[in-house]
Design an enzyme around this catalytic site. Structure first.
Site, mmCIF file in Angstrom:
data_model
loop_
_atom_site.group_PDB
_atom_site.id
_atom_site.type_symbol
_atom_site.label_atom_id
_atom_site.label_comp_id
_atom_site.label_asym_id
_atom_site.label_seq_id
_atom_site.Cartn_x
_atom_site.Cartn_y
_atom_site.Cartn_z
ATOM 1 N N HIS A 186 37.564 43.666 33.335
ATOM 2 C CA HIS A 186 37.568 42.729 34.462
ATOM 3 C C HIS A 186 38.510 43.273 35.528
ATOM 4 O O HIS A 186 39.543 43.861 35.185
ATOM 5 C CB HIS A 186 38.037 41.340 34.003
ATOM 6 C CG HIS A 186 37.723 40.257 34.970
ATOM 7 N ND1 HIS A 186 38.502 39.994 36.069
ATOM 8 C CD2 HIS A 186 36.682 39.379 35.025
ATOM 9 C CE1 HIS A 186 37.966 39.002 36.753
ATOM 10 N NE2 HIS A 186 36.857 38.613 36.141
ATOM 11 N N ASP A 243 31.575 36.744 30.345
ATOM 12 C CA ASP A 243 30.136 36.955 30.188
ATOM 13 C C ASP A 243 29.733 37.560 28.858
ATOM 14 O O ASP A 243 28.547 37.686 28.575
ATOM 15 C CB ASP A 243 29.628 37.869 31.310
ATOM 16 C CG ASP A 243 29.396 37.086 32.578
ATOM 17 O OD1 ASP A 243 29.011 35.915 32.453
ATOM 18 O OD2 ASP A 243 29.594 37.638 33.663
HETATM 19 N N1 ACO Z 1 33.054 49.896 29.063
HETATM 20 C C1 ACO Z 1 33.607 51.121 28.928
HETATM 21 N N2 ACO Z 1 34.562 51.614 29.747
HETATM 22 C C2 ACO Z 1 34.965 50.802 30.740
HETATM 23 C C3 ACO Z 1 34.444 49.507 30.929
HETATM 24 C C4 ACO Z 1 33.462 49.063 30.049
HETATM 25 N N3 ACO Z 1 32.921 47.852 30.182
HETATM 26 N N4 ACO Z 1 35.046 48.923 32.004
HETATM 27 C C5 ACO Z 1 35.922 49.839 32.460
HETATM 28 N N5 ACO Z 1 35.883 50.971 31.696
HETATM 29 C C6 ACO Z 1 36.732 52.171 31.847
HETATM 30 C C7 ACO Z 1 36.267 53.010 33.021
HETATM 31 O O1 ACO Z 1 35.331 53.991 32.610
HETATM 32 C C8 ACO Z 1 37.573 53.599 33.482
HETATM 33 O O2 ACO Z 1 37.904 54.661 32.586
HETATM 34 P P1 ACO Z 1 38.541 56.041 33.145
HETATM 35 O O3 ACO Z 1 39.883 55.657 33.663
HETATM 36 O O4 ACO Z 1 38.548 56.946 31.959
HETATM 37 O O5 ACO Z 1 37.606 56.510 34.220
HETATM 38 C C9 ACO Z 1 38.587 52.481 33.260
HETATM 39 O O6 ACO Z 1 38.038 51.708 32.193
HETATM 40 C C10 ACO Z 1 38.821 51.593 34.486
HETATM 41 O O7 ACO Z 1 37.545 51.083 34.933
HETATM 42 P P2 ACO Z 1 37.204 50.641 36.413
HETATM 43 O O8 ACO Z 1 35.722 50.700 36.600
HETATM 44 O O9 ACO Z 1 38.051 51.410 37.380
HETATM 45 O O10 ACO Z 1 37.712 49.132 36.440
HETATM 46 P P3 ACO Z 1 37.358 48.036 37.537
HETATM 47 O O11 ACO Z 1 38.462 47.067 37.532
HETATM 48 O O12 ACO Z 1 36.975 48.642 38.842
HETATM 49 O O13 ACO Z 1 36.000 47.392 36.944
HETATM 50 C C11 ACO Z 1 34.471 45.960 35.880
HETATM 51 C C12 ACO Z 1 35.914 46.133 36.405
HETATM 52 C C13 ACO Z 1 33.453 46.218 37.009
HETATM 53 C C14 ACO Z 1 34.280 44.510 35.408
HETATM 54 C C15 ACO Z 1 34.246 46.945 34.700
HETATM 55 O O14 ACO Z 1 35.173 46.689 33.670
HETATM 56 C C16 ACO Z 1 32.812 46.903 34.171
HETATM 57 O O15 ACO Z 1 31.944 47.617 34.683
HETATM 58 N N6 ACO Z 1 32.542 46.067 33.109
HETATM 59 C C17 ACO Z 1 31.221 45.908 32.582
HETATM 60 C C18 ACO Z 1 30.408 44.961 33.473
HETATM 61 C C19 ACO Z 1 30.826 43.506 33.328
HETATM 62 O O16 ACO Z 1 30.985 43.000 32.227
HETATM 63 N N7 ACO Z 1 30.966 42.797 34.463
HETATM 64 C C20 ACO Z 1 31.321 41.379 34.483
HETATM 65 C C21 ACO Z 1 32.640 41.131 35.127
HETATM 66 S S1 ACO Z 1 33.121 39.423 34.917
HETATM 67 C C22 ACO Z 1 32.311 38.537 36.079
HETATM 68 O O17 ACO Z 1 31.867 39.034 37.078
HETATM 69 C C23 ACO Z 1 32.172 37.078 35.901
#
Ligand code: ACO
Length: 401
Positions: A280, A336
């Site tokens: 998140h 979610d």
């Molecule tokens: N699975 C695996 N790795 C992940 C995930 C995940 N769900 N989320 C983040 N990471 C990793 C990234 O690859 C990154 O790794 P790195 O540093 O080696 O490159 C690190 O964690 C940081 O990730 P970011 O994408 O920079 O984090 P950000 O805060 O921008 O993204 C987000 C948040 C979009 C929610 C992300 O965690 C994601 O894509 N999750 C899956 C989709 C999801 O569940 N969305 C719902 C959000 S809740 C809502 O909207 C109500």
């Protein structure tokens, strides 16, 4: 190259923050989040207390008016909402204009904009009485519109609201019931859905809420501002994640890979695969809503007997919580991760998941819009840019290009 000299001259400084990661656009008394500590409070009340003890309509009152209602105030609020649950017959005709397989989200947002054409007497954002009646109309009619969007997509007849029921009961009956047939409500399902609406009711300046405020800052009326918020919510990065979780679980179930093999793919970032429903932008510890949703999932899935996907989900969570990759990156289940499973067990098809989110988020959108309109500090939202295009050049006649 880019030139920010004119902007600097005008403003004295320039902040380049494309996702508003570090930019506050308002002061707000409504919702408090501490992402590091996993805290979410509406008007100061912890989310677990509200989800455990309150109802969705009471939480709507709290968000919009700032205080928990007395029993009389709540009773009156519920009665006022009940008087407005019907849709104008001409608005009902509107649903027939869409193709049968239309996604219910654009149907929802179109019908909400259309409400403004039916209630031209209450569109002035600065008339408190008009804002109040629009608030009640929206709260009352969105569940009816949402149920009709569903009925249209499955080709079934619409049901009139039954105002002996609560908002959530009424919505379930209008969605799954049939005219002239009794619809048996399951109190556990009603409670679970009401609780999920509470958990989604506000989340401070998320994408759809910021949209509602931005559109409203131009003094667009409440219906049009909320309609814009519904469009923002329809994006898969915002409201669509629970559907993606469900698809991921189905894929794992259908493949020979178990949870562990899938998790290896996630960690190796194979084909950009992510563990959907994890991580998140704001929460860097367990999303407090996810813990409550997990309990609800157990209750609802036990009833439907369909636990295989739930077992996969719990296995994925167990593997993740014990794995350095996820721990180091602060990746925990978000709200979610389990909601899609619950909605499926209740009988909703995936297309409706975001619609359910919209019903839940509506009180938050309204509360935030009203706070924005009443705030003397509010200015029309108008971000600046860093221009990166061509420098000055002379027009060339079309024949000489
Ligand atoms: N699975 C695996 N790795 C992940 C995930 C995940 N769900 N989320 C983040 N990471 C990793 C990234 O690859 C990154 O790794 P790195 O540093 O080696 O490159 C690190 O964690 C940081 O990730 P970011 O994408 O920079 O984090 P950000 O805060 O921008 O993204 C987000 C948040 C979009 C929610 C992300 O965690 C994601 O894509 N999750 C899956 C989709 C999801 O569940 N969305 C719902 C959000 S809740 C809502 O909207 C109500």
């Amino acid at each position: 190259g880019y030139d920010i000299s004119s902007l600097l001259k005008e403003t004295g400084n320039v902040t380049f923050d494309t996702g508003f990661v570090n930019t506050a656009v308002c002061r707000s008394d409504i919702t408090y989040i501490d992402g590091g500590a996993g805290i979410l409070r509406y008007r100061g009340y912890p989310i677990d207390q509200l989800a455990g003890q309150s109802t969705f309509v009471e939480v709507a009152y709290l968000l919009i008016y700032g205080e928990l209602p007395t029993a009389d105030q709540l009773g009156e609020f519920e009665e006022r909402i009940k008087r407005h649950t019907m849709l104008h017959e001409d608005l009902k005709a509107f649903f027939n204009g869409f193709p049968r397989d239309a996604h219910p989200m654009p149907v929802l947002s179109s019908a909400v904009s259309a409400l403004g054409t039916f209630y031209q007497d209450s569109l002035d954002p600065f008339d408190a009485e008009q804002v109040e009646i629009s608030t009640i109309r929206l709260l009352a009619k969105l569940p009816t519109i949402a149920a009709y969007a569903h009925k249209k997509s499955v080709g079934q007849p619409f049901l009139y609201p039954d105002n002996s029921l609560t908002l959530t009961e009424n919505f379930l009956r209008m969605t799954f019931g049939f005219p002239a047939e009794p619809y048996e409500l399951d109190p556990d399902i009603v409670r679970a859905l009401d609780q999920l609406f509470i958990l989604h009711a506000d989340h401070e300046q998320n994408c759809s809420t910021s949209t509602v405020r931005l559109v409203g800052s131009a003094h667009a009326n409440l219906f049009n501002s909320v309609s814009a918020g519904i469009h923002a919510l329809s994006g898969p990065l915002h409201g669509g994640a629970n559907q993606a979780v469900l698809e991921m679980l189905e894929q794992i179930k259908a493949s020979d890979d178990g949870a562990e093999t899938f998790m290896k793919k996630v960690k190796n970032k194979e084909d950009g695969v992510r563990l959907m429903g994890f991580g998140h932008r704001v929460y860097k510890s367990y999303d407090p809503r996810a813990a409550i949703v997990k309990d609800t999932a157990h209750t609802v899935l036990e009833k439907s007997g369909s636990s295989e996907l739930m077992d996969i989900a719990m296995k994925l969570e167990e593997v993740a919580l014990a794995d350095d990759y996820f721990v180091e990156r602060n990746l925990y289940p978000n709200v979610d991760f389990y909601t899609g499973l619950i909605y499926t067990a209740m009988g909703f098809e995936p297309k409706m998941f975001t619609v359910l989110f919209a019903i839940g988020r509506l009180p938050g959108w309204i509360a935030q819009w009203r706070e924005m309109i009443e705030d003397k500090e509010t200015k029309i939202g108008r971000p600046r840019q860093i221009y990166t295009g061509a420098t000055e050049r002379d027009y060339v006649e079309i024949g000489k290009r």
